[in-house]
Write a protein that holds these residues in place. Structure first.
Motif, short mmCIF file in Angstrom:
data_model
loop_
_atom_site.label_atom_id
_atom_site.label_comp_id
_atom_site.label_asym_id
_atom_site.label_seq_id
_atom_site.Cartn_x
_atom_site.Cartn_y
_atom_site.Cartn_z
N VAL A 165 -3.26 3.46 -7.00
CA VAL A 165 -2.31 3.01 -5.99
C VAL A 165 -2.07 4.15 -5.02
CG1 VAL A 165 0.03 2.20 -5.53
CG2 VAL A 165 -1.19 1.38 -7.55
N PHE A 166 -2.06 3.80 -3.73
CA PHE A 166 -1.74 4.80 -2.71
C PHE A 166 -0.36 4.48 -2.14
CE2 PHE A 166 -1.63 6.08 1.78
CZ PHE A 166 -1.83 7.45 1.63
N GLN A 167 0.46 5.52 -2.08
CA GLN A 167 1.81 5.37 -1.55
C GLN A 167 1.95 6.24 -0.30
OE1 GLN A 167 4.85 3.63 -2.82
NE2 GLN A 167 5.24 4.10 -0.66
N SER A 168 2.24 5.58 0.82
CA SER A 168 2.45 6.33 2.05
C SER A 168 3.89 6.22 2.48
CB SER A 168 1.54 5.79 3.17
OG SER A 168 1.96 4.50 3.57
N SER A 169 4.27 7.07 3.42
CA SER A 169 5.65 7.06 3.89
C SER A 169 5.92 5.89 4.83
CB SER A 169 5.96 8.37 4.61
OG SER A 169 5.04 8.58 5.68
#
Length: 393
Positions: free
Chosen positions: A35-39
């Motif tokens: 999973v990629f979490q960006s702002s």
């Protein structure tokens, strides 16, 4: 540390790392739900279906690819790139911790070219828009504009003598400013003017410089403001098509003066322009009316035969209605000349060529003759009444 601040990568390392990661992601044995979490976005699950290859350069040599992670329901919205064996938010790729990166700097490293690619191909567009520019060649001359620790724009150059394309032998005949971009959040701060001035200063020994055609409304507005401030470049800057021979050049300042460009302006400027145009039109109408009022009234009349002594008073009456001039000033080869009064004139009356004696009689001439015959008739009636009175007595 940001990707541009890390040790430099070459094309081989970037491509091989991308291919290895994609192969592992597509393998049946891969069960990890990364999973990629960006702002800026919520969590994005990394799967083979929402990861795709992007070609970094436009040429016929071996591909240089990098991996892009996009939203599952929108392939055009890229949220991260795979660099240095990890995913990076696209906004972080544009950042730097190096204080030396400030102002306009020539692109040198592969990571800086990735930044140019992001600005021109990935960012600054909605899901309905296409990429702003086609991919640039790997040897394209570029300058990045750095402000406050991030890349905010760039411009590219076609050098004099460089090939126009990879399939012909044509070369540019003058330096050409090819592409210019400033991020939307950084516009209206004069960065477009700064890049155009930097381009002109970079080739200060060249007699003529080009800007790639066609000029967008924004670029035309930038050129207008720049050339208003720098008159020395008005005869130097041309809109050109490759390779830039004289038949493919058009002077930008001249086209601006002729109104050949559609300029990008805000609503306030548009309304001000409309008001100026309406005011100019009103002043023009008033000036035209003034000229019409000041124009002389010049009437040419057919020759009048020499008057008999009994009708000399009628000639004097005509003269008195024309400003009190002597009869000799009104008798000429063209007959009675009736100019306007001097208080209606700004200048002397225009001269007219003499008309032939055989011209058709005008209404004014008829008026003079009818007045003469009327007076003769009145004198005859007076004599007749006098005779009648004598007969009564």
């Amino acid at each position: 540390m940001y990707p541009v601040d890390l040790p430099a990568l070459d094309e081989t390392d970037l491509t091989s790392a991308s291919e290895l990661y994609l192969s592992a992601l597509e393998s049946p044995a891969h069960h990890n739900n990364d999973v990629f979490q960006s702002s800026q976005t919520s969590k994005v699950v990394i799967t083979a279906s929402n990861v795709r290859r992007l070609q970094l350069f436009e040429d016929d040599r071996a591909d240089c690819t990098l991996l892009a992670l996009h939203l599952p329901d929108d392939p055009t919205q890229v949220v991260a790139l795979y660099l240095h064996e990890q995913w990076w938010d696209v906004k972080d790729i544009l950042r730097t911790n190096s204080k030396s990166r400030s102002g306009l700097l020539m692109v040198q490293s592969l990571m800086e070219r990735v930044i140019v690619f992001l600005l021109s191909q990935v960012l600054e567009r909605s899901s309905e828009e296409e990429a702003l520019f086609s991919p640039h060649p790997r040897n394209e001359c570029c300058k990045l504009l750095w402000r406050e620790g991030q890349a905010v724009g760039f411009y590219t150059i076609k050098h004099k003598g460089s090939l126009c394309d990879s399939w012909s032998s044509q070369s540019y005949l003058l330096p050409v400013l090819d592409t210019v971009l400033v991020r939307k959040s950084w516009r209206r701060r004069g960065f477009g003017l700064q890049m155009l001035q930097d381009f002109c200063s970079l080739f200060n020994t060249e007699t003529f410089l080009g800007v790639s055609a066609p000029l967008s409304p924004r670029m035309a507005a930038v050129c207008r403001r720049f050339l208003q401030q720098h008159e020395e470049h008005q005869e130097r800057l041309y809109e050109v098509e490759a390779p830039g021979c004289w038949s493919q050049r058009r002077n930008i300042w001249l086209k601006l003066q002729l109104g050949k460009y559609s300029l990008y302006v805000n609503e306030k400027r548009i309304s001000a322009s409309v008001e100026r145009n309406e005011e100019d039109s009103s002043q023009k109408v008033q000036a035209d009316n003034s000229r019409l009022k000041s124009a002389s009234l010049h009437i040419d009349i057919e020759d009048i035969p020499p008057p008999i002594s009994s009708s000399m008073e009628q000639i004097k009456a005509c003269d008195s209605s024309q400003g009190g001039r002597s009869p000799s000033s009104k008798i000429s080869e063209t007959g009675c000349d009736l100019p306007a009064h001097t208080d209606d004139l700004n200048s002397g009356p225009p001269t007219r060529p003499a008309k032939s004696r055989n011209t058709k009689q005008t209404p004014t001439s008829k008026l003079c003759h009818s007045a003469e015959s009327g007076l003769e008739k009145s004198e005859a009636e007076k004599t007749q009444r006098s005779v009648k009175r004598v007969r009564r007595f």
